[in-house]
Design a protein around this motif. Structure first.
Motif, PDB file in Angstrom:
ATOM      1  N   CYS A  19       0.850  -1.186   0.000  1.00  0.00           N
ATOM      2  CA  CYS A  19       0.000   0.000   0.000  1.00  0.00           C
ATOM      3  C   CYS A  19       0.894   1.248   0.000  1.00  0.00           C
ATOM      4  CB  CYS A  19      -0.863  -0.031   1.251  1.00  0.00           C
ATOM      5  SG  CYS A  19      -2.044   1.313   1.323  1.00  0.00           S
ATOM      6  N   THR A  21       2.533   4.583   0.946  1.00  0.00           N
ATOM      7  CA  THR A  21       2.596   5.062   2.335  1.00  0.00           C
ATOM      8  C   THR A  21       1.619   6.201   2.615  1.00  0.00           C
ATOM      9  OG1 THR A  21       4.497   6.301   1.573  1.00  0.00           O
ATOM     10  CG2 THR A  21       4.935   4.373   2.981  1.00  0.00           C
ATOM     11  N   ASN A  22       1.289   6.999   1.598  1.00  0.00           N
ATOM     12  CA  ASN A  22       0.377   8.123   1.848  1.00  0.00           C
ATOM     13  C   ASN A  22      -1.096   7.741   1.690  1.00  0.00           C
ATOM     14  OD1 ASN A  22       0.579   7.680  -0.835  1.00  0.00           O
ATOM     15  ND2 ASN A  22       0.768   9.830  -1.451  1.00  0.00           N
ATOM     16  N   ASN A  24      -4.443   5.629   2.809  1.00  0.00           N
ATOM     17  CA  ASN A  24      -5.023   4.860   3.899  1.00  0.00           C
ATOM     18  C   ASN A  24      -6.338   4.259   3.414  1.00  0.00           C
ATOM     19  OD1 ASN A  24      -5.226   3.734   6.367  1.00  0.00           O
ATOM     20  ND2 ASN A  24      -6.229   5.515   7.304  1.00  0.00           N
ATOM     21  N   GLU A  25      -6.259   3.533   2.314  1.00  0.00           N
ATOM     22  CA  GLU A  25      -7.446   2.978   1.676  1.00  0.00           C
ATOM     23  C   GLU A  25      -7.504   1.469   1.936  1.00  0.00           C
ATOM     24  OE1 GLU A  25      -9.630   4.792   0.090  1.00  0.00           O
ATOM     25  OE2 GLU A  25      -8.483   6.660   0.244  1.00  0.00           O
ATOM     26  N   LYS A 318      -6.972  -5.950   6.568  1.00  0.00           N
ATOM     27  CA  LYS A 318      -7.353  -4.582   6.210  1.00  0.00           C
ATOM     28  C   LYS A 318      -8.783  -4.525   5.685  1.00  0.00           C
ATOM     29  CE  LYS A 318      -4.337  -0.989   5.071  1.00  0.00           C
ATOM     30  NZ  LYS A 318      -3.134  -0.504   4.596  1.00  0.00           N
ATOM     31  N   TYR A 322     -12.053  -2.952   7.626  1.00  0.00           N
ATOM     32  CA  TYR A 322     -12.726  -1.807   7.009  1.00  0.00           C
ATOM     33  C   TYR A 322     -14.234  -2.078   6.905  1.00  0.00           C
ATOM     34  CZ  TYR A 322     -13.835   2.063   3.937  1.00  0.00           C
ATOM     35  OH  TYR A 322     -14.392   3.212   3.420  1.00  0.00           O
TER      36      TYR A 322
END
Ligand code: BMA
Length: 338
Positions: A19, A21-22, A24-25, A318, A322
């Motif tokens: 994923c 790093t920036n 958050n999906e 993840k 979610y």
């Protein structure tokens, strides 16, 4: 949720990227998408909405391939890395149960499911209108067409990867003969993959958001986890410029999958990059299969804009967290749907 158990495979060389790093999906795209571009093989204009499975160190794909008359049919492909594909130059060779050659007028949106060492293709076939077709292979060489599980009109047939309480189980989406402006997900049972019954309502379109308000349809083969069956599916909204297809996620009860335990209020992936927004049919993200590594990594194959095959990634932890954290009950999802 922690320590989620699940059924995965040891997969050599599975397509994967961490994923960013920036971001958050819950799901992120492969940076080199699409993995199959337009005109990928002679006389085939577009390949999309296709299914992939990993078996004995090899990736097998059953592809929705549209020729230059825009008729879709099925093609076999093989790959050593799940990304670069060697796709056959002819339509899948199929025989019926008597050994006679079968020529399908059209076939599209295949899913692939391994059950007890056999591989089943479910797809949309022509039988006095579109319905769900079923093909079995044991070796990806001989493909045998079985009885159609449903009368028309029906699409998005997806088998569970094992019997539940002694019965095979299939998801489907009863519909009409057009670009279906409605549709919920149902399940049906069979002792032998020939006779189907005990129909249940699984999930309905709707929710407080609009992205899945028009219709929904099952995507990849459900993934068995200790929380429940993880089901990725497509949800559709209608806009003044046409339908928009997104990917959603739900978790179904292990013993009675017609009961929805959790369902994400938000989509997990929606068309927002060029190859999903622009193509033969714009704004389509259409998941058809998902590889599950035993370490929890997921590689999701989806059709983009009815023009390309693309890949997205997530992990069991993840995606399940979610869905659980963003859970919203829709209509009668949580009852047994009788
Ligand atoms: C549906 C199916 C899918 C297609 C989608 C968008 O009805 O035909 O194969 O991706 O429409 O065109």
């Amino acid at each position: 949720m922690k320590n989620i158990n699940f059924v995965g495979q040891k997969i050599a060389n599975m397509p994967w990227e961490e994923c960013p790093t920036n971001a958050n999906e819950p799901v992120w795209r492969y940076s080199k998408n699409p993995i199959i571009d337009r005109n990928p093989v002679a006389n085939i204009a577009r390949i999309f909405n296709s299914a992939v499975i990993y078996h004995q160190k090899m990736y097998y794909g059953i592809f929705r391939a549209e020729d230059k008359s825009t008729l879709p049919n099925l093609r076999l492909g093989t790959s050593s890395d799940g990304i670069n594909w060697d796709i056959e130059d002819h339509t899948l060779d199929i025989i019926d149960q008597q050994g006679q050659k079968v020529r399908l007028y059209y076939a599209y949106d295949p899913r692939l499911t391994e059950i007890e060492g056999k591989f089943y293709i479910t797809y949309c076939t022509d039988f006095f209108g579109p319905t769900v077709g079923l093909i079995v292979t044991e070796d990806f060489k001989t493909f045998i067409r079985l009885e159609n599980p449903f009368i028309p009109y029906n699409r998005n047939g997806v088998l569970f990867p094992r019997k539940i309480n002694g019965l095979y189980k299939i998801l489907s989406r009863a519909s009409d003969n057009g670009h279906t402006p409605f549709g919920d997900i149902f399940s049906s049972d069979s002792p032998d993959l020939s006779f189907w019954g005990q129909h249940r309502h699984v999930m309905e379109r709707g929710g407080s958001g609009w992205w899945q308000g028009l219709k929904i349809g099952a995507g990849p083969t459900p993934i068995e986890t200790s929380v429940g069956w993880l089901l990725l599916y497509h949800g559709v909204t209608n806009t003044c410029n046409g339908y928009v297809y997104s990917m959603g996620g739900a978790i179904l009860d292990l013993e009675e999958p017609s009961k929805v335990l959790y369902r994400s209020k938000n989509y997990l992936l929606t068309p927002e990059v060029k190859y999903e927004e622009v193509g033969f049919v714009p704004n389509v993200v259409f998941p058809c299969s998902c590889l599950v590594h035993e370490d929890g990594r997921l590689a999701i194959y989806y059709g983009a804009a009815d023009s390309y095959v693309a890949l997205a990634f997530s992990t069991i932890d993840k995606i399940i967290n979610y869905i659980v954290e963003n859970h919203e009950t829709v209509g009668r999802d949580q009852d047994y749907g009788k």
